[in-house]
Design a protein around this motif. Structure first.
Motif, PDB file in Angstrom:
ATOM      1  N   ALA A  59     -14.792  23.194  -8.472  1.00 36.96           N
ATOM      2  CA  ALA A  59     -14.636  24.561  -9.218  1.00 36.96           C
ATOM      3  C   ALA A  59     -14.963  24.684 -10.422  1.00 36.96           C
ATOM      4  O   ALA A  59     -15.248  25.763 -10.874  1.00 36.96           O
ATOM      5  CB  ALA A  59     -13.066  24.305  -8.982  1.00 36.96           C
ATOM      6  N   ILE A  60     -15.001  23.537 -11.297  1.00 35.03           N
ATOM      7  CA  ILE A  60     -15.683  23.495 -12.673  1.00 35.03           C
ATOM      8  C   ILE A  60     -17.026  23.810 -12.698  1.00 35.03           C
ATOM      9  O   ILE A  60     -17.493  24.651 -13.310  1.00 35.03           O
ATOM     10  CB  ILE A  60     -15.398  22.415 -13.531  1.00 35.03           C
ATOM     11  N   ALA A  61     -17.807  23.018 -11.751  1.00 33.33           N
ATOM     12  CA  ALA A  61     -19.435  22.931 -12.070  1.00 33.33           C
ATOM     13  C   ALA A  61     -20.020  22.919 -10.739  1.00 33.33           C
ATOM     14  O   ALA A  61     -20.341  21.996 -10.308  1.00 33.33           O
ATOM     15  CB  ALA A  61     -19.762  21.662 -12.785  1.00 33.33           C
ATOM     16  N   PRO A  62     -19.940  24.073 -10.017  1.00 32.81           N
ATOM     17  CA  PRO A  62     -20.624  24.181  -8.778  1.00 32.81           C
ATOM     18  C   PRO A  62     -21.971  23.811  -8.750  1.00 32.81           C
ATOM     19  O   PRO A  62     -22.441  23.044  -7.704  1.00 32.81           O
ATOM     20  CB  PRO A  62     -20.541  25.633  -8.273  1.00 32.81           C
ATOM     21  N   ALA A  63     -22.656  23.642  -9.970  1.00 31.58           N
ATOM     22  CA  ALA A  63     -24.031  23.403  -9.918  1.00 31.58           C
ATOM     23  C   ALA A  63     -24.160  21.827  -9.543  1.00 31.58           C
ATOM     24  O   ALA A  63     -25.208  21.089  -8.976  1.00 31.58           O
ATOM     25  CB  ALA A  63     -24.874  23.702 -11.057  1.00 31.58           C
ATOM     26  N   ARG A  64     -23.226  21.087 -10.079  1.00 31.88           N
ATOM     27  CA  ARG A  64     -23.204  19.449  -9.973  1.00 31.88           C
ATOM     28  C   ARG A  64     -23.384  19.293  -8.387  1.00 31.88           C
ATOM     29  O   ARG A  64     -24.069  18.335  -7.879  1.00 31.88           O
ATOM     30  CB  ARG A  64     -21.870  19.008 -10.333  1.00 31.88           C
ATOM     31  N   ILE A  65     -22.606  19.916  -7.611  1.00 37.79           N
ATOM     32  CA  ILE A  65     -22.475  19.687  -6.096  1.00 37.79           C
ATOM     33  C   ILE A  65     -23.864  20.433  -5.451  1.00 37.79           C
ATOM     34  O   ILE A  65     -24.377  19.823  -4.543  1.00 37.79           O
ATOM     35  CB  ILE A  65     -21.274  20.265  -5.402  1.00 37.79           C
ATOM     36  N   GLU A  66     -24.167  21.599  -5.762  1.00 35.94           N
ATOM     37  CA  GLU A  66     -25.226  22.210  -5.120  1.00 35.94           C
ATOM     38  C   GLU A  66     -26.681  21.711  -5.561  1.00 35.94           C
ATOM     39  O   GLU A  66     -27.501  21.841  -4.599  1.00 35.94           O
ATOM     40  CB  GLU A  66     -25.077  23.679  -5.293  1.00 35.94           C
ATOM     41  N   PHE A  67     -26.806  21.494  -7.035  1.00 32.18           N
ATOM     42  CA  PHE A  67     -28.112  21.220  -7.320  1.00 32.18           C
ATOM     43  C   PHE A  67     -28.248  19.862  -7.983  1.00 32.18           C
ATOM     44  O   PHE A  67     -29.239  19.075  -8.033  1.00 32.18           O
ATOM     45  CB  PHE A  67     -28.540  21.887  -8.397  1.00 32.18           C
ATOM     46  N   GLY A  68     -27.096  19.119  -8.214  1.00 33.79           N
ATOM     47  CA  GLY A  68     -27.006  17.718  -8.870  1.00 33.79           C
ATOM     48  C   GLY A  68     -26.727  17.672 -10.167  1.00 33.79           C
ATOM     49  O   GLY A  68     -26.781  18.937 -11.123  1.00 33.79           O
ATOM     50  N   LEU A  69     -26.706  16.478 -10.624  1.00 30.83           N
ATOM     51  CA  LEU A  69     -26.263  16.238 -12.144  1.00 30.83           C
ATOM     52  C   LEU A  69     -27.028  16.873 -13.389  1.00 30.83           C
ATOM     53  O   LEU A  69     -26.380  17.410 -14.173  1.00 30.83           O
ATOM     54  CB  LEU A  69     -26.009  14.699 -12.361  1.00 30.83           C
ATOM     55  N   GLU A  70     -28.281  17.083 -12.965  1.00 29.64           N
ATOM     56  CA  GLU A  70     -29.159  17.163 -14.117  1.00 29.64           C
ATOM     57  C   GLU A  70     -29.089  18.866 -14.318  1.00 29.64           C
ATOM     58  O   GLU A  70     -28.925  19.280 -15.460  1.00 29.64           O
ATOM     59  CB  GLU A  70     -30.757  17.135 -13.587  1.00 29.64           C
ATOM     60  N   GLN A  71     -28.997  19.588 -13.242  1.00 29.94           N
ATOM     61  CA  GLN A  71     -28.720  21.047 -13.252  1.00 29.94           C
ATOM     62  C   GLN A  71     -27.212  21.387 -13.954  1.00 29.94           C
ATOM     63  O   GLN A  71     -27.082  22.314 -15.018  1.00 29.94           O
ATOM     64  CB  GLN A  71     -28.637  21.612 -11.987  1.00 29.94           C
ATOM     65  N   ALA A  72     -26.120  20.454 -13.651  1.00 27.66           N
ATOM     66  CA  ALA A  72     -25.055  20.641 -14.132  1.00 27.66           C
ATOM     67  C   ALA A  72     -24.792  20.315 -15.739  1.00 27.66           C
ATOM     68  O   ALA A  72     -24.035  20.989 -16.446  1.00 27.66           O
ATOM     69  CB  ALA A  72     -23.774  19.788 -13.559  1.00 27.66           C
ATOM     70  N   LEU A  73     -25.873  19.605 -16.131  1.00 27.12           N
ATOM     71  CA  LEU A  73     -25.860  19.092 -17.520  1.00 27.12           C
ATOM     72  C   LEU A  73     -26.741  19.847 -18.307  1.00 27.12           C
ATOM     73  O   LEU A  73     -27.132  19.330 -19.421  1.00 27.12           O
ATOM     74  CB  LEU A  73     -25.886  17.529 -17.500  1.00 27.12           C
ATOM     75  N   ALA A  74     -27.616  20.854 -17.479  1.00 30.55           N
ATOM     76  CA  ALA A  74     -28.617  21.403 -18.170  1.00 30.55           C
ATOM     77  C   ALA A  74     -28.611  21.903 -19.449  1.00 30.55           C
ATOM     78  O   ALA A  74     -29.362  21.785 -20.543  1.00 30.55           O
ATOM     79  CB  ALA A  74     -29.463  22.650 -17.364  1.00 30.55           C
ATOM     80  N   GLU A  75     -27.186  22.614 -19.685  1.00 34.76           N
ATOM     81  CA  GLU A  75     -26.957  23.212 -21.266  1.00 34.76           C
ATOM     82  C   GLU A  75     -26.537  22.066 -22.122  1.00 34.76           C
ATOM     83  O   GLU A  75     -27.230  22.338 -23.294  1.00 34.76           O
ATOM     84  CB  GLU A  75     -25.613  23.969 -20.825  1.00 34.76           C
ATOM     85  N   GLU A  76     -25.797  21.267 -21.893  1.00 36.45           N
ATOM     86  CA  GLU A  76     -25.613  19.953 -22.541  1.00 36.45           C
ATOM     87  C   GLU A  76     -26.787  19.158 -23.088  1.00 36.45           C
ATOM     88  O   GLU A  76     -27.010  18.458 -24.048  1.00 36.45           O
ATOM     89  CB  GLU A  76     -24.405  19.129 -21.918  1.00 36.45           C
ATOM     90  N   GLY A  77     -27.670  19.123 -22.145  1.00 35.25           N
ATOM     91  CA  GLY A  77     -29.044  18.241 -22.277  1.00 35.25           C
ATOM     92  C   GLY A  77     -28.609  16.778 -22.457  1.00 35.25           C
ATOM     93  O   GLY A  77     -29.408  16.020 -23.066  1.00 35.25           O
ATOM     94  N   SER A  78     -27.495  16.575 -21.706  1.00 26.59           N
ATOM     95  CA  SER A  78     -26.974  15.056 -21.714  1.00 26.59           C
ATOM     96  C   SER A  78     -27.570  13.987 -20.731  1.00 26.59           C
ATOM     97  O   SER A  78     -27.441  12.862 -20.390  1.00 26.59           O
ATOM     98  CB  SER A  78     -25.528  14.779 -21.882  1.00 26.59           C
TER      99      SER A  78
END
Lengths: 341, 661
Positions: B476-495
């Motif tokens: 619900a928070i970060a659909p990108a984490r599930i659909e594309f993986g952690l790297e995508q989900a953290l793309a903005e944060e760069g962590s």
């Protein structure tokens, strides 16, 4: 009783086995002046360390099994097969070598005779750790890595006068891994002439001479120097006047007055009543003694007469006669001994 | 000391080199002072060689031994277990160096070294380590060879060449033995690893645990599907079910927490679609295995827990391969037992009061329907200002209250935990599931590579008629984490993998780096699949296939035959190399000529010159005189002119061929 009988039969069995072994090895590696080692002549067996290595591998195998560790299996099997190919490599460290008999120097009984042999390789393979062992009396280790051939000198004890033909020479190697030993028994058809052991006898009992006035007791120390003459072949090297050689002049021999014109017969009969070997020993002593004094001497043994003479060649002939007196005729021939079958 | 018992300088250098080569891969798991010990003993032995120092006396040696053994005991707290045992072995190996005086000691050292090679494999059998150990075995074998080159004190290549040649020749034979040597089970129990750090998930989870795993780029496991790889958002690899809240941490039920009649769990009816796949898991030192729900396996060594997970009865100490069939649509626990319901709705007596109130309100607003309630919670996460971050602020007392009403920043475990709190506060059976989500599909060989940073926590909610239903609040928070993986989900944060700047996984954008990485991973997978997981069963399959075609009794001949086939060429090559230098062509032709004459009863002794021989032949067989003289002339001119005139050579050849006795 039983024990004695057992020991005896054991002794008999051993002798028989030894005879059989000799027959077999003589067929397999016949005596020869030079032997090239090949698969027919090289034996191979694990060393004690080799067996210990196999035990280590067993422990490693058990560890691999207990931990079900595939790389452990792989390592163990790799080492097993290194052991297997080491058979070829250890054999290869003898194969292709040729061992030549070079010479054996004559000695007096009881001294060590020098035997010189040569090892050479045919190809360019490097040989390491070639271990020569002769009768456990002398050994040498050589490498044949950057030269085509090498000479080895080994010294063997002699006991009796006559031809001394040592038993087989053992050449072995454990290179490259020390886990296996390959070896061969070589009969290089090499023999050393052994002179009788010189035995001092105080004074010469009644020297016999052809000239009646030639009879004289040799007086030690009376060999007075009287002059020089041109060196002639046969003059003892001990009498060479080295100082003149050092100055660049021709070789000259020193001449001594004493007994120079007298000749002495060293006669078998002089030592009446002594056992033959002792007579020969005494005669040997006197041959050396007269040679040292640079006097002429003749040698008379039953069946052998050597006209009086002096010099190196004469001495060697006399010694040779003493060494070989009484031995079989074919033994005296120059041809080396064929090993008894 | 006799020459053959002395240790050549070269051998000494190689032996010391072996020690450091072998110590290196162990460095991570032994106390650092062992390295100091190695340096000290090497220095000491070198000084003995130089004649400056002498060998240590018996008193010094025994006190050193005692000190080192106590050192191990202090460092590890025990002498039992694999790591202290190996440390002791390494120490003995090092101490032996300062009493290395004759050849026997050298043998001891070298054989211990082979055993040390084996111990390294007990910790890692990776391809790289294996290649490294090949070098180590080679160096050790070289020292064994150098030991038998008496008097050699300058570096020479023949030593390495010989060792290398022997290893290469042994290699094919080794592979043969590896395949056919009968694999049996362990003969007795052996010390296990006790000091190796457990890796991956642990069986309790507090806020920040999964986040810290996300910093790790090592591989957790690799999966190879029989058919197509399911959709990424379906790859929920269950590892643990965390039902119990213990001092702020979620933890799984221990064996003793479960009443006896509940331990076996329900046997669900197997319906619907399924996928088949095999997993090779990296060692974790833990018992649980990862799989998609609902996982079944034919592997007899794997158990199933009452919450439908796969469990290994022994800790996973080495890479483990298992085959799974997952029934993706099977409902789990359609009937929920009282005990289970009790466990999965329990909350602490107090704490997080705001959360409890919020849960009651939302539950009532949803009309008391658990499914609608869950949906409204997810909507709340999605619509309100919640953030998905690897760097959440720390939470103090009443962490869920703080998180829901204050910070609103968190990683998956924060959301999973808050969701469980809300659901349980309203009496809906809910639990946290920990494992991995997603994975990277390697286009080279189609395996799914699951890294540690794919670690994830989500929830299972029990709904009437549907059993346990997976709900992932992170989605619900970060659909990108599930659909594309952690790297995508953290793309903005760069962590993503910020603390390992050199990790190849950070360079997935650079295509050649990425290709190289994936190729290497494919090789690694093959290594694990064919070499490391070669076991009794595999061997049975392979040999069975062989036996079908050749028959049982012929197998022995096959093995011996293969062995001989590999060894005989080696032996021939060796004999071939030992031949003397090749004779020149003219001499060979002339020898052939002599051979023919010998056949005619006219042998030529070695000392007879060719012209003398020709004269003798001419006297005895005047008929041949002319031809023999011609051949001899021809040969002599070739042998002494030395320029190898091809015309003359051809003539000699022709004449010898034509010569008939």
């Amino acid at each position: 009783m039983v024990r004695a009988a057992f020991t005896e039969s054991w002794q008999r069995y051993r002798e028989r086995a030894q005879r059989r072994w000799k027959r077999w090895i003589n067929r397999r590696i016949p005596p020869a002046k030079q032997v090239t080692l090949d698969q027919k002549r090289v034996f191979i067996f694990p060393t004690r360390i080799g067996f210990f290595f196999l035990f280590t591998l067993l422990v490693m195998l058990v560890a691999a099994i207990n931990y079900q560790n595939n790389m452990g299996f792989a390592l163990t099997f790799l080492l097993v097969n290194i052991f297997v190919v080491a058979v070829l490599h250890t054999y290869g460290n003898l194969a292709g070598l040729t061992v030549h008999a070079v010479r054996a120097s004559p000695v007096f009984a009881g001294q060590r005779a020098e035997f010189e042999i040569m090892v050479s390789r045919a190809g360019r393979r490097q040989y390491f750790g070639l271990h020569f062992d002769w009768l456990k009396q002398d050994s040498a280790i050589i490498n044949l890595d950057d030269c085509q051939q090498q000479h080895v000198k080994l010294y063997l004890r002699t006991e009796r006068r006559g031809w001394y033909k040592p038993d087989r020479l053992r050449l072995e190697t454990v290179y490259p891994l020390g886990l296996l030993r390959s070896w061969t028994w070589l009969d290089l058809d090499i023999r050393a002439l052994v002179y009788p052991r010189p035995l001092a006898s105080g004074e010469l009992p009644g020297v016999s001479s052809d000239q009646p006035d030639g009879m004289a007791e040799p007086i030690p120390g009376s060999d007075d120097f009287y002059g020089l003459r041109d060196y002639q072949r046969g003059d003892s090297l001990r009498h060479v006047f080295w100082k003149s050689v050092a100055k660049g002049q021709a070789l000259q021999s020193k001449q001594y007055t004493a007994y120079a014109d007298r000749s002495v017969w060293l006669d078998w009969a002089l030592f009446e009543g002594l056992p033959p070997e002792q007579r020969l020993s005494h005669l040997c002593y006197w041959v050396l003694e007269f040679d040292r004094r640079n006097e002429e001497y003749g040698l008379r043994l039953p069946g052998v007469t050597l006209e009086p003479d002096s010099g190196e060649n004469h001495r060697l002939t006399a010694l040779r006669q003493l060494a070989l007196w009484g031995s079989a005729a074919e033994d005296q021939a120059r041809e080396p001994l064929r090993a008894a079958a | 000391m006799k020459l053959e018992e002395q240790i050549p300088r070269n051998a000494l250098v190689w032996i010391i080199a072996t020690q450091f080569v072998l110590l290196f891969p162990h460095l991570g798991r032994i106390p650092l002072w062992v390295l100091v010990l190695y340096a000290a003993t090497a220095l000491w032995r070198a000084m003995v060689y130089l004649g400056r120092w002498s060998f240590p006396g018996g008193y010094l040696k025994s006190s050193l031994t005692v000190i080192c053994f106590s050192g191990v005991w202090v460092s590890y707290g025990t002498l039992i277990g694999l790591e202290p045992t190996v440390a002791l072995l390494l120490i003995a190996y090092s101490l032996k160096l300062i009493e290395l005086a004759n050849q026997r000691d050298a043998y001891m050292l070298i054989f211990i070294a082979y055993f040390v090679c084996l111990t390294e494999f007990l910790f890692s059998q990776e391809l790289l380590i294996t290649l490294y150990m090949c070098v180590a075995v080679m160096v050790n074998t070289t020292s064994l060879v150098a030991l038998h080159q008496p008097g050699q004190d300058r570096f020479n290549f023949s030593t390495i060449r010989r060792a290398g040649a022997m290893m290469l020749q042994a290699l094919p034979l080794m592979i043969l033995l590896f395949v056919v040597f009968p694999r049996v089970g362990p003969l007795w129990n052996v010390p296990l690893k006790t000091h190796t750090a457990r890796s991956g998930m642990s069986d309790f989870m507090k806020p920040g645990d999964v986040a810290s795993l996300s910093l790790n780029d090592s591989v957790a496991f690799r999966a190879q599907f029989e058919g197509e790889v399911p959709d990424r958002s379906d790859l929920y690899w269950r590892g643990l079910v965390l039902s119990k809240l213990d001092e702020g941490a979620w933890r799984s039920l221990r064996w003793r927490d479960i009443p006896g009649d509940q331990r076996r769990g329900e046997q669900p009816e197997l319906v619907g679609e399924y996928v088949d796949y095999s997993i090779i898991m990296e060692p974790t030192q833990q018992n649980w295995l990862y799989a998609l729900p609902y996982a079944t396996t034919r592997d007899r060594g794997i158990l199933r827990s009452n919450d439908f997970r796969l469990v290994s009865p022994v800790q996973v100490q080495d890479q483990k391969r298992y085959e799974v069939r997952s029934w993706l649509e099977v409902p789990l626990d359609v009937e929920l037992g009282d005990w289970r319901r009790g466990v999965d709705t329990s909350l602490p007596e107090d704490g997080n009061p705001q959360t409890r109130v919020l849960a009651q309100q939302m539950f009532e607003a949803a009309g008391g329907d658990p499914e609608a309630f869950a949906r409204s919670v997810l909507d709340m996460f999605r619509e309100q200002a919640f953030f998905y971050t690897l760097r959440p602020p720390l939470l103090g007392e009443n962490p869920v209250d703080q998180f829901l009403f204050g910070t609103r920043r968190g990683f998956c475990e924060h959301y999973a935990s808050a969701f469980t709190w809300l659901m349980r506060a309203a009496g809906v059976p809910t639990r946290v599931v920990a494992g991995y989500q997603g994975g990277e599909v390697n286009p080279v060989n189609g395996t799914v590579i699951v890294h540690q940073f794919d670690a994830h926590a989500w929830n299972e909610v029990w709904l009437e008629g549907q059993g346990w239903v997976r709900i992932d609040p992170t989605f619900a928070i970060a659909p990108a984490r599930i659909e594309f993986g952690l790297e995508q989900a953290l793309a903005e944060e760069g962590s993503f993998l910020a603390e390992t700047p050199l990790s190849p996984l950070r360079f997935r954008g650079v295509s050649w780096v990425n290709n190289l990485r994936l190729q290497l991973d494919a090789i690694n997978y093959r290594w694990q699949l064919f070499v490391l997981s070669y076991d009794q069963e595999r061997q049975y399959q392979i040999l069975n296939r062989l036996l079908c075609s050749v028959g049982q009794s012929q197998l022995v001949f096959l093995i011996v035959g293969t062995w001989a086939l590999l060894l005989v060429p080696l032996a021939i090559a060796m004999v071939w190399r030992n031949r003397g230098p090749r004779l020149d062509a003219a001499t060979r032709h002339y020898q052939e000529f002599c051979r023919r004459l010998r056949g005619a009863g006219l042998p030529r002794p070695g000392h007879e010159a060719p012209t003398d021989f020709a004269r003798r032949v001419a006297e005895e067989r005047p008929a041949w005189a002319e031809e023999v003289a011609a051949i001899t002339r021809c040969y002599e001119s070739l042998a002494y002119a030395g320029d190898g005139d091809p015309a003359a050579l051809a003539e000699l050849k022709r004449r010898v061929r034509a010569f008939r006795v």
